[in-house]
Scaffold this motif. Structure first.
Motif, PDB file in Angstrom:
ATOM      1  N   CYS A 112       0.839  -1.193   0.000  1.00 24.64           N
ATOM      2  CA  CYS A 112       0.000   0.000   0.000  1.00 24.64           C
ATOM      3  C   CYS A 112       0.876   1.245   0.000  1.00 24.64           C
ATOM      4  O   CYS A 112       1.975   1.239   0.559  1.00 24.64           O
ATOM      5  N   GLY A 113       0.372   2.320  -0.614  1.00 24.70           N
ATOM      6  CA  GLY A 113       1.132   3.559  -0.677  1.00 24.70           C
ATOM      7  C   GLY A 113       0.366   4.781  -0.251  1.00 24.70           C
ATOM      8  O   GLY A 113       0.811   5.905  -0.475  1.00 24.70           O
ATOM      9  N   SER A 114      -0.808   4.549   0.368  1.00 23.64           N
ATOM     10  CA  SER A 114      -1.579   5.672   0.892  1.00 23.64           C
ATOM     11  C   SER A 114      -2.442   5.171   2.037  1.00 23.64           C
ATOM     12  O   SER A 114      -2.704   3.966   2.172  1.00 23.64           O
ATOM     13  N   LEU A 131       4.107  -1.400   3.532  1.00 20.32           N
ATOM     14  CA  LEU A 131       4.414  -0.092   2.947  1.00 20.32           C
ATOM     15  C   LEU A 131       5.489  -0.310   1.894  1.00 20.32           C
ATOM     16  O   LEU A 131       6.628  -0.645   2.219  1.00 20.32           O
ATOM     17  N   PHE A 132       5.113  -0.120   0.621  1.00 21.80           N
ATOM     18  CA  PHE A 132       6.044  -0.421  -0.464  1.00 21.80           C
ATOM     19  C   PHE A 132       5.926   0.604  -1.589  1.00 21.80           C
ATOM     20  O   PHE A 132       4.806   0.942  -1.989  1.00 21.80           O
ATOM     21  N   PRO A 133       7.063   1.088  -2.095  1.00 24.06           N
ATOM     22  CA  PRO A 133       8.423   0.843  -1.590  1.00 24.06           C
ATOM     23  C   PRO A 133       8.737   1.732  -0.387  1.00 24.06           C
ATOM     24  O   PRO A 133       8.634   2.950  -0.456  1.00 24.06           O
ATOM     25  N   GLY A 134       9.133   1.095   0.696  1.00 29.14           N
ATOM     26  CA  GLY A 134       9.318   1.805   1.955  1.00 29.14           C
ATOM     27  C   GLY A 134      10.305   2.951   1.867  1.00 29.14           C
ATOM     28  O   GLY A 134      10.095   4.015   2.461  1.00 29.14           O
ATOM     29  N   GLY A 135      11.396   2.756   1.132  1.00 33.15           N
ATOM     30  CA  GLY A 135      12.418   3.784   1.033  1.00 33.15           C
ATOM     31  C   GLY A 135      11.930   5.057   0.368  1.00 33.15           C
ATOM     32  O   GLY A 135      12.449   6.145   0.631  1.00 33.15           O
ATOM     33  N   ILE A 154       1.796  -1.985  10.224  1.00 32.80           N
ATOM     34  CA  ILE A 154       2.486  -1.662   8.974  1.00 32.80           C
ATOM     35  C   ILE A 154       3.896  -2.254   8.937  1.00 32.80           C
ATOM     36  O   ILE A 154       4.647  -2.153   9.907  1.00 32.80           O
ATOM     37  N   MET A 155       4.221  -2.858   7.800  1.00 28.21           N
ATOM     38  CA  MET A 155       5.540  -3.438   7.571  1.00 28.21           C
ATOM     39  C   MET A 155       6.202  -2.750   6.379  1.00 28.21           C
ATOM     40  O   MET A 155       5.791  -2.968   5.238  1.00 28.21           O
ATOM     41  N   SER A 173       9.130   5.084  14.286  1.00 26.39           N
ATOM     42  CA  SER A 173       7.967   5.647  13.600  1.00 26.39           C
ATOM     43  C   SER A 173       6.690   4.846  13.863  1.00 26.39           C
ATOM     44  O   SER A 173       5.595   5.292  13.544  1.00 26.39           O
ATOM     45  N   GLY A 174       6.844   3.631  14.420  1.00 24.43           N
ATOM     46  CA  GLY A 174       5.673   2.813  14.738  1.00 24.43           C
ATOM     47  C   GLY A 174       5.493   1.585  13.882  1.00 24.43           C
ATOM     48  O   GLY A 174       4.430   0.951  13.915  1.00 24.43           O
ATOM     49  N   ALA A 175       6.533   1.207  13.107  1.00 29.42           N
ATOM     50  CA  ALA A 175       6.427   0.003  12.284  1.00 29.42           C
ATOM     51  C   ALA A 175       6.151  -1.217  13.158  1.00 29.42           C
ATOM     52  O   ALA A 175       6.735  -1.370  14.223  1.00 29.42           O
ATOM     53  N   PHE A 176       5.252  -2.075  12.692  1.00 31.71           N
ATOM     54  CA  PHE A 176       4.913  -3.305  13.412  1.00 31.71           C
ATOM     55  C   PHE A 176       6.030  -4.324  13.259  1.00 31.71           C
ATOM     56  O   PHE A 176       6.375  -5.045  14.188  1.00 31.71           O
ATOM     57  N   CYS A 177       6.597  -4.378  12.057  1.00 35.21           N
ATOM     58  CA  CYS A 177       7.735  -5.257  11.748  1.00 35.21           C
ATOM     59  C   CYS A 177       8.384  -4.712  10.495  1.00 35.21           C
ATOM     60  O   CYS A 177       7.900  -3.729   9.915  1.00 35.21           O
ATOM     61  N   ILE A 178       9.484  -5.317  10.065  1.00 32.00           N
ATOM     62  CA  ILE A 178      10.134  -4.890   8.830  1.00 32.00           C
ATOM     63  C   ILE A 178      10.350  -6.093   7.923  1.00 32.00           C
ATOM     64  O   ILE A 178      10.557  -7.204   8.385  1.00 32.00           O
TER      65      ILE A 178
END
Length: 216
Positions: A112-114, A131-135, A154-155, A173-178
């Motif tokens: 997802c991007g939004s 979240l892709f692309p995360g960078g 969000i990953m 930032s609150g990421a659930f995992c990476i």
């Protein structure tokens, strides 16, 4: 323990693909020895289906949840679900994939991007959002969307590196995992056939994540 609980405990999903089944088996064995319970095997090559099937049926790694990544249609998803995929990951949200995963009680992790895409995906049963692309979006995207919607999990994937500064920013930032691919399972380790060094690298990343999450 459920798959989501396993992910929450370890905070890391490795991403990997290789044409050679022996290399795949060695990598999976390393992941097993590092006590990581989850692997996303990406559908990015001609041997993806065959190698996935062999990994799934490997008794040595029966405790690992193996999912299929880079899934771009419900037909692709069905192939891997029928082979025993524990979860399905796609680079974008697809309603048909979501419905198929829900029907089969399979975790669906859509890209997802939004915030609108994330909420739409969640309404279609996605419990974890990629979240892709995360960078491209960066850690601030996560903290910004969690402000009005703190329940989202969000990953970030893509642009996630093994450096402590990068890992710290994502979890702060609150990421659930990476999700981490080549920065975790580097081609250099594979070309050198140095799976001991690969294991040490993964263990170092796990330690960094644990230290960062204790602070956050």
């Amino acid at each position: 323990m459920s798959l989501m609980k396993k992910i929450e405990k370890n905070r890391l999903i490795p991403l990997f693909y290789h044409n050679d089944i022996k290399t795949c088996e060695k990598v999976l064995n390393v992941i097993n020895r590092c006590n990581l319970p989850v692997l996303e095997f990406t559908n990015r090559g001609p041997s993806a289906v065959d190698n996935f099937n062999r990994l799934i049926n490997s008794s040595e790694n029966s405790e690992i949840y193996i999912g299929a990544g880079s899934i771009k249609s419900d037909n692709e998803a069905k192939v891997f679900i029928d082979l025993g995929a524990s979860f399905i990951v796609s680079p974008f949200f697809d309603k048909e994939i979501a419905l198929l995963c829900k029907k089969n009680d399979i975790l669906y992790i859509p890209g997802c991007g939004s915030l609108t895409e994330m909420i739409t995906a969640e309404k279609h049963g996605a419990k974890l959002l990629k979240l892709f692309p995360g960078g491209v979006y960066g850690p601030k995207f996560i903290s910004s969307v969690l402000s009005p919607c703190p329940w989202l999990k969000i990953m970030p994937t893509g642009g996630v590196t093994a450096e402590i500064e990068n890992i710290s920013q994502w979890f702060s930032s609150g990421a659930f995992c990476i999700g981490m691919g080549s920065k975790l399972i580097s081609k250099k380790f594979l070309l050198d056939n140095d799976f001991g060094a690969l294991k040490n690298h993964i263990l170092n990343v796990i330690e960094t994540i644990n230290n960062v999450c204790e602070v956050n």
